[in-house]
Design an enzyme around this catalytic site. Structure first.
Site, PDB file in Angstrom:
ATOM      1  N   ARG A  43      44.644  -0.760  15.173  1.00  0.00           N
ATOM      2  CA  ARG A  43      44.817  -1.660  14.018  1.00  0.00           C
ATOM      3  C   ARG A  43      46.252  -2.174  14.023  1.00  0.00           C
ATOM      4  O   ARG A  43      47.180  -1.458  13.676  1.00  0.00           O
ATOM      5  CB  ARG A  43      44.504  -0.922  12.714  1.00  0.00           C
ATOM      6  CG  ARG A  43      44.595  -1.819  11.481  1.00  0.00           C
ATOM      7  CD  ARG A  43      44.084  -1.120  10.242  1.00  0.00           C
ATOM      8  NE  ARG A  43      44.938  -0.029   9.820  1.00  0.00           N
ATOM      9  CZ  ARG A  43      44.612   0.873   8.904  1.00  0.00           C
ATOM     10  NH1 ARG A  43      43.420   0.831   8.328  1.00  0.00           N
ATOM     11  NH2 ARG A  43      45.447   1.828   8.571  1.00  0.00           N
ATOM     12  N   SER A 113      33.585  -2.331   6.576  1.00  0.00           N
ATOM     13  CA  SER A 113      34.124  -1.547   5.460  1.00  0.00           C
ATOM     14  C   SER A 113      33.455  -1.898   4.142  1.00  0.00           C
ATOM     15  O   SER A 113      33.255  -3.079   3.822  1.00  0.00           O
ATOM     16  CB  SER A 113      35.635  -1.778   5.330  1.00  0.00           C
ATOM     17  OG  SER A 113      36.322  -1.163   6.384  1.00  0.00           O
ATOM     18  N   LYS A 142      47.068   2.018   3.614  1.00  0.00           N
ATOM     19  CA  LYS A 142      46.196   0.872   3.331  1.00  0.00           C
ATOM     20  C   LYS A 142      46.248   0.587   1.840  1.00  0.00           C
ATOM     21  O   LYS A 142      45.680   1.318   1.034  1.00  0.00           O
ATOM     22  CB  LYS A 142      44.761   1.157   3.802  1.00  0.00           C
ATOM     23  CG  LYS A 142      43.875  -0.079   3.810  1.00  0.00           C
ATOM     24  CD  LYS A 142      42.616   0.167   4.611  1.00  0.00           C
ATOM     25  CE  LYS A 142      41.645  -1.003   4.553  1.00  0.00           C
ATOM     26  NZ  LYS A 142      42.209  -2.245   5.068  1.00  0.00           N
TER      27      LYS A 142
END
Length: 212
Positions: A43, A113, A142
């Site tokens: 990521r 997600s 996050k």
């Protein structure tokens, strides 16, 4: 290299160079695999496509060495050019339906997600191989999420879908077993491994909690 699209994976590492806090991310990834990580997602939201792809190539050399699938976060161009095992997207990224139309051979793993229960009713769910429950507990890694699901949230989602559930968000050795007992099929971690002085040991201990 072909990977199992039925999603048998139990320990999922989400990694970026920043999350590794000065330790080489390739070293962290390899030690984590040796410790028990089954699947890795790269990521790197802030990088250009060229730099993202360069990092992904380096990481893929390691994941291929151990037969571990490499998932790319939210960059279809990188995922396809790399020949990654799949891609993971969120509610505001490119959709699983778009991915299936653009990338169909070989069939990639597609993760999606879930940030609210309404998503479970949409047409993207059947096109996804697994669902990311994000976040289970709020986390510094996050900050752009809406719902903190908690253990009750996992139970609720588990009752509404048969899709494999990958739980992420401040999961660590002290709560890992409870997250599995709530209905998660797989634990995704960032800091619990990337922030550890011993990524191999951290992965080993987490995997043992899952297998208890």
């Amino acid at each position: 290299m072909d990977f199992d699209t039925s999603f048998p994976y139990q320990l999922y590492l989400v990694i970026s160079e920043q999350d590794c806090r000065g330790i080489n991310y390739l070293h962290v990834a390899e030690r984590a695999i040796i410790g028990g990580v089954d699947i890795i997602q790269l990521r790197e939201k802030e990088l250009t496509t060229r730099l993202y792809l360069a990092k992904a190539h380096q990481l893929k050399e390691i994941t291929d060495k151990y037969g571990i699938p490499l998932i790319i976060n939210d960059n279809l161009e990188v995922a396809q050019e790399l020949g990654a095992a799949g891609i993971h997207v969120g509610n505001h990224d490119i959709s699983p339906s778009h991915i299936r139309k653009a990338w169909y051979s070989p069939r990639p793993l597609v993760g999606y997600s879930i940030e609210n229960l309404e998503q479970l009713k949409n047409e993207q769910i059947p096109l996804s191989d697994y669902l990311g429950i994000s976040p289970v507990f709020n986390t510094e890694t996050k900050k752009d999420t809406i719902t903190e699901w908690g253990l009750e949230g996992i139970v609720n989602i588990r009752q509404r879908t048969d899709k494999p559930l990958v739980a992420i968000g401040n999961i660590h050795i002290q709560n890992a077993r409870r997250v599995i007992q709530a209905g998660a099929d797989c634990l995704a971690v960032v800091s619990a491994i990337c922030g550890s002085e011993n990524p191999e040991k951290a992965a080993f201990e987490l995997k043992n909690e899952i297998l208890k």
